[in-house]
Design an enzyme around this catalytic site. Structure first.
Site, PDB file in Angstrom:
ATOM      1  N   ASN A   1     -31.863  -4.195  14.793  1.00  0.00           N
ATOM      2  CA  ASN A   1     -32.065  -3.701  13.427  1.00  0.00           C
ATOM      3  C   ASN A   1     -33.521  -3.242  13.268  1.00  0.00           C
ATOM      4  O   ASN A   1     -34.445  -4.032  13.467  1.00  0.00           O
ATOM      5  CB  ASN A   1     -31.731  -4.848  12.454  1.00  0.00           C
ATOM      6  CG  ASN A   1     -31.917  -4.442  11.010  1.00  0.00           C
ATOM      7  OD1 ASN A   1     -32.879  -3.766  10.663  1.00  0.00           O
ATOM      8  ND2 ASN A   1     -31.017  -4.878  10.152  1.00  0.00           N
TER       9      ASN A   1
ATOM     10  N   HIS B   1     -37.423  -2.998   9.618  1.00  0.00           N
ATOM     11  CA  HIS B   1     -38.790  -3.392   9.288  1.00  0.00           C
ATOM     12  C   HIS B   1     -39.859  -2.530   9.946  1.00  0.00           C
ATOM     13  O   HIS B   1     -41.035  -2.632   9.603  1.00  0.00           O
ATOM     14  CB  HIS B   1     -38.972  -4.886   9.507  1.00  0.00           C
ATOM     15  CG  HIS B   1     -38.097  -5.645   8.550  1.00  0.00           C
ATOM     16  ND1 HIS B   1     -38.214  -5.507   7.187  1.00  0.00           N
ATOM     17  CD2 HIS B   1     -37.028  -6.446   8.752  1.00  0.00           C
ATOM     18  CE1 HIS B   1     -37.276  -6.212   6.582  1.00  0.00           C
ATOM     19  NE2 HIS B   1     -36.548  -6.794   7.519  1.00  0.00           N
TER      20      HIS B   1
ATOM     21  N   HIS C   1     -30.186  -0.651   7.528  1.00  0.00           N
ATOM     22  CA  HIS C   1     -29.657  -0.984   6.197  1.00  0.00           C
ATOM     23  C   HIS C   1     -30.253  -0.018   5.184  1.00  0.00           C
ATOM     24  O   HIS C   1     -31.450  -0.061   4.909  1.00  0.00           O
ATOM     25  CB  HIS C   1     -30.045  -2.431   5.870  1.00  0.00           C
ATOM     26  CG  HIS C   1     -29.492  -2.945   4.576  1.00  0.00           C
ATOM     27  ND1 HIS C   1     -29.654  -4.252   4.177  1.00  0.00           N
ATOM     28  CD2 HIS C   1     -28.780  -2.343   3.589  1.00  0.00           C
ATOM     29  CE1 HIS C   1     -29.052  -4.433   3.007  1.00  0.00           C
ATOM     30  NE2 HIS C   1     -28.539  -3.281   2.617  1.00  0.00           N
TER      31      HIS C   1
ATOM     32  N   ARG D   1     -30.759   0.591   1.728  1.00  0.00           N
ATOM     33  CA  ARG D   1     -30.659  -0.149   0.466  1.00  0.00           C
ATOM     34  C   ARG D   1     -30.684   0.792  -0.723  1.00  0.00           C
ATOM     35  O   ARG D   1     -31.266   1.878  -0.644  1.00  0.00           O
ATOM     36  CB  ARG D   1     -31.834  -1.123   0.345  1.00  0.00           C
ATOM     37  CG  ARG D   1     -31.629  -2.389   1.111  1.00  0.00           C
ATOM     38  CD  ARG D   1     -32.793  -3.335   0.891  1.00  0.00           C
ATOM     39  NE  ARG D   1     -32.476  -4.643   1.411  1.00  0.00           N
ATOM     40  CZ  ARG D   1     -31.965  -5.633   0.686  1.00  0.00           C
ATOM     41  NH1 ARG D   1     -31.757  -5.484  -0.602  1.00  0.00           N
ATOM     42  NH2 ARG D   1     -31.678  -6.780   1.250  1.00  0.00           N
TER      43      ARG D   1
ATOM     44  N   ARG E   1     -36.040   0.584   0.098  1.00  0.00           N
ATOM     45  CA  ARG E   1     -37.320  -0.093   0.372  1.00  0.00           C
ATOM     46  C   ARG E   1     -37.736   0.006   1.833  1.00  0.00           C
ATOM     47  O   ARG E   1     -38.895  -0.157   2.155  1.00  0.00           O
ATOM     48  CB  ARG E   1     -37.265  -1.547  -0.068  1.00  0.00           C
ATOM     49  CG  ARG E   1     -36.435  -2.418   0.809  1.00  0.00           C
ATOM     50  CD  ARG E   1     -36.601  -3.875   0.449  1.00  0.00           C
ATOM     51  NE  ARG E   1     -35.952  -4.190  -0.806  1.00  0.00           N
ATOM     52  CZ  ARG E   1     -35.456  -5.407  -1.080  1.00  0.00           C
ATOM     53  NH1 ARG E   1     -35.577  -6.384  -0.208  1.00  0.00           N
ATOM     54  NH2 ARG E   1     -34.849  -5.647  -2.217  1.00  0.00           N
TER      55      ARG E   1
ATOM     56  N   GLU F   1     -25.655  -0.543   7.669  1.00  0.00           N
ATOM     57  CA  GLU F   1     -25.441  -1.630   6.706  1.00  0.00           C
ATOM     58  C   GLU F   1     -25.615  -1.070   5.321  1.00  0.00           C
ATOM     59  O   GLU F   1     -26.581  -0.341   5.063  1.00  0.00           O
ATOM     60  CB  GLU F   1     -26.520  -2.699   6.899  1.00  0.00           C
ATOM     61  CG  GLU F   1     -26.153  -3.789   7.831  1.00  0.00           C
ATOM     62  CD  GLU F   1     -27.276  -4.821   7.876  1.00  0.00           C
ATOM     63  OE1 GLU F   1     -27.961  -5.034   6.871  1.00  0.00           O
ATOM     64  OE2 GLU F   1     -27.475  -5.372   8.961  1.00  0.00           O
TER      65      GLU F   1
ATOM     66  N   THR G   1     -30.884  -9.832   2.866  1.00  0.00           N
ATOM     67  CA  THR G   1     -29.514 -10.166   2.469  1.00  0.00           C
ATOM     68  C   THR G   1     -29.374 -11.685   2.482  1.00  0.00           C
ATOM     69  O   THR G   1     -29.459 -12.307   3.537  1.00  0.00           O
ATOM     70  CB  THR G   1     -28.514  -9.539   3.468  1.00  0.00           C
ATOM     71  OG1 THR G   1     -28.943  -8.225   3.773  1.00  0.00           O
ATOM     72  CG2 THR G   1     -27.127  -9.507   2.886  1.00  0.00           C
TER      73      THR G   1
ATOM     74  N   GLU H   1     -18.983 -10.064  10.393  1.00  0.00           N
ATOM     75  CA  GLU H   1     -20.265 -10.515  10.930  1.00  0.00           C
ATOM     76  C   GLU H   1     -20.601 -11.816  10.214  1.00  0.00           C
ATOM     77  O   GLU H   1     -20.737 -11.851   8.989  1.00  0.00           O
ATOM     78  CB  GLU H   1     -21.349  -9.458  10.702  1.00  0.00           C
ATOM     79  CG  GLU H   1     -22.696  -9.933  11.237  1.00  0.00           C
ATOM     80  CD  GLU H   1     -23.707  -8.816  11.393  1.00  0.00           C
ATOM     81  OE1 GLU H   1     -23.309  -7.665  11.687  1.00  0.00           O
ATOM     82  OE2 GLU H   1     -24.909  -9.100  11.217  1.00  0.00           O
TER      83      GLU H   1
ATOM     84  N   HIS I   1     -28.534 -12.658  11.523  1.00  0.00           N
ATOM     85  CA  HIS I   1     -29.478 -13.002  10.451  1.00  0.00           C
ATOM     86  C   HIS I   1     -30.349 -14.175  10.854  1.00  0.00           C
ATOM     87  O   HIS I   1     -29.851 -15.264  11.104  1.00  0.00           O
ATOM     88  CB  HIS I   1     -28.787 -13.316   9.114  1.00  0.00           C
ATOM     89  CG  HIS I   1     -29.667 -12.949   7.951  1.00  0.00           C
ATOM     90  ND1 HIS I   1     -30.762 -13.696   7.578  1.00  0.00           N
ATOM     91  CD2 HIS I   1     -29.652 -11.877   7.126  1.00  0.00           C
ATOM     92  CE1 HIS I   1     -31.356 -13.115   6.554  1.00  0.00           C
ATOM     93  NE2 HIS I   1     -30.716 -11.999   6.259  1.00  0.00           N
TER      94      HIS I   1
HETATM   95  N1  PXP Z   1     -26.988  -8.701   9.881  1.00  0.00           N
HETATM   96  C1  PXP Z   1     -27.006  -8.381   8.567  1.00  0.00           C
HETATM   97  C2  PXP Z   1     -25.705  -8.097   7.899  1.00  0.00           C
HETATM   98  C3  PXP Z   1     -28.212  -8.282   7.858  1.00  0.00           C
HETATM   99  O1  PXP Z   1     -28.209  -7.957   6.558  1.00  0.00           O
HETATM  100  C4  PXP Z   1     -29.427  -8.489   8.548  1.00  0.00           C
HETATM  101  C5  PXP Z   1     -30.714  -8.325   7.829  1.00  0.00           C
HETATM  102  O2  PXP Z   1     -30.879  -7.001   7.457  1.00  0.00           O
HETATM  103  C6  PXP Z   1     -29.357  -8.803   9.911  1.00  0.00           C
HETATM  104  C7  PXP Z   1     -28.126  -8.930  10.556  1.00  0.00           C
HETATM  105  C8  PXP Z   1     -30.585  -9.027  10.727  1.00  0.00           C
HETATM  106  O3  PXP Z   1     -31.269 -10.131  10.239  1.00  0.00           O
HETATM  107  P1  PXP Z   1     -32.739 -10.401  10.750  1.00  0.00           P
HETATM  108  O4  PXP Z   1     -33.568  -9.242  10.328  1.00  0.00           O
HETATM  109  O5  PXP Z   1     -33.098 -11.674  10.067  1.00  0.00           O
HETATM  110  O6  PXP Z   1     -32.661 -10.538  12.245  1.00  0.00           O
END
Ligand code: PXP
Length: 251
Positions: free
Chosen positions: A12, A15, A48, A50, A54, A75, A106, A156, A199
């Protein structure tokens, strides 16, 4: 990857966009980061989009779709705006998440039970376009059952509570949360759903989750992007891959 035991790593890159947006210019570019992650062995890229944009922005989704050679997992919240965007870009996969503007990330899983009929209708046109639909849910058996009934292909499972328990050194909670993840994963599998998880995972917490052989994919973001500050993104992705492979040796 043909091996049925193989655990995919979705990276992901949200960030990277968070850092870019802090200064309002183009650097660092999340698409460049996605390509580096791909080079380092990521099996997919997750982003993601949003409601408040952001981190990831609309143009990022278009560029990711154009430039990646690995699947894009979008996402998003189950809103009509996001449905239109998804239909336009046709990502390989869509993960529906609950979204609150004030949350840092999330925080909870989707309430599928409370909106089963709405979600069933919502995903139909996306499925018709060939997108695989995943619901991001907690470990509640009712939510898993409802996900199958609503027609999702994937769930998930939210690993946040498990990772939090590790971070806070709460051994009993950690064991209980892991047990819930395992039970949920098998329930979903028996209902014919593909099981993903994610997550809050890091090099430590990924191990027990990766060892659950029914899980097919992990999605990991914040830790990898943070770690990239110290080691570079490719190294961070490779080390995560290694931790996953140690926890689940490829047969
Ligand atoms: N899976 C989902 C559905 C999420 O919303 C997120 C956070 O955006 C992640 C995985 C990844 O989480 P993390 O950034 O804490 O590794």
């Amino acid at each position: 990857m043909v091996n049925s035991n193989y655990l995919r790593l979705g990276v992901n890159i949200d960030h990277v966009a968070t850092v870019r947006n802090a200064r309002g210019h183009d650097h660092p570019d999340p698409v460049d980061a996605a390509l580096l992650a791909e080079k380092a062995g990521a099996d997919g890229i997750t982003a993601h989009l949003r409601e408040d944009r952001r981190h990831i922005r609309d143009r990022d989704i278009a560029r990711l779709k154009d430039n990646l050679n690995i699947p894009l997992n979008l996402e998003m919240a189950a809103t009509s705006e996001m449905q239109q965007i998804a239909l336009k870009h046709n990502p390989h996969a869509i993960c529906l998440v609950p979204e609150r503007r004030q949350e840092r990330t999330t925080e909870a899983g989707l309430n599928v039970v409370g909106q089963l009929t709405v979600l069933r209708e919502y995903i139909k046109p996306l499925n018709d376009k060939g997108c695989r639909i995943s619901f991001f849910i907690g470990t509640d058996p009712n939510q898993i059952k409802a996900s199958a009934e609503a027609g999702a292909q994937v769930v998930e499972i939210h690993t946040g509570p498990y990772c939090e328990a590790i971070n806070e050194g709460l051994d009993n909670v950690q064991a209980e949360e892991l047990r819930k993840i395992i039970t949920a994963a098998y329930q979903a599998h028996e209902l014919g759903l593909e099981v993903h998880a994610g997550h809050g995972l890091n090099f430590q917490s990924v191990r027990e989750v990766a060892a659950i052989d029914i899980i097919k994919e992990l999605n990991i973001g914040h830790f990898l992007i943070g770690e990239a500050i110290f080691t570079g993104l490719q190294e961070a992705v490779k080390t995560m891959r290694q931790a996953m492979d140690e926890a689940r040796p490829v047969q």
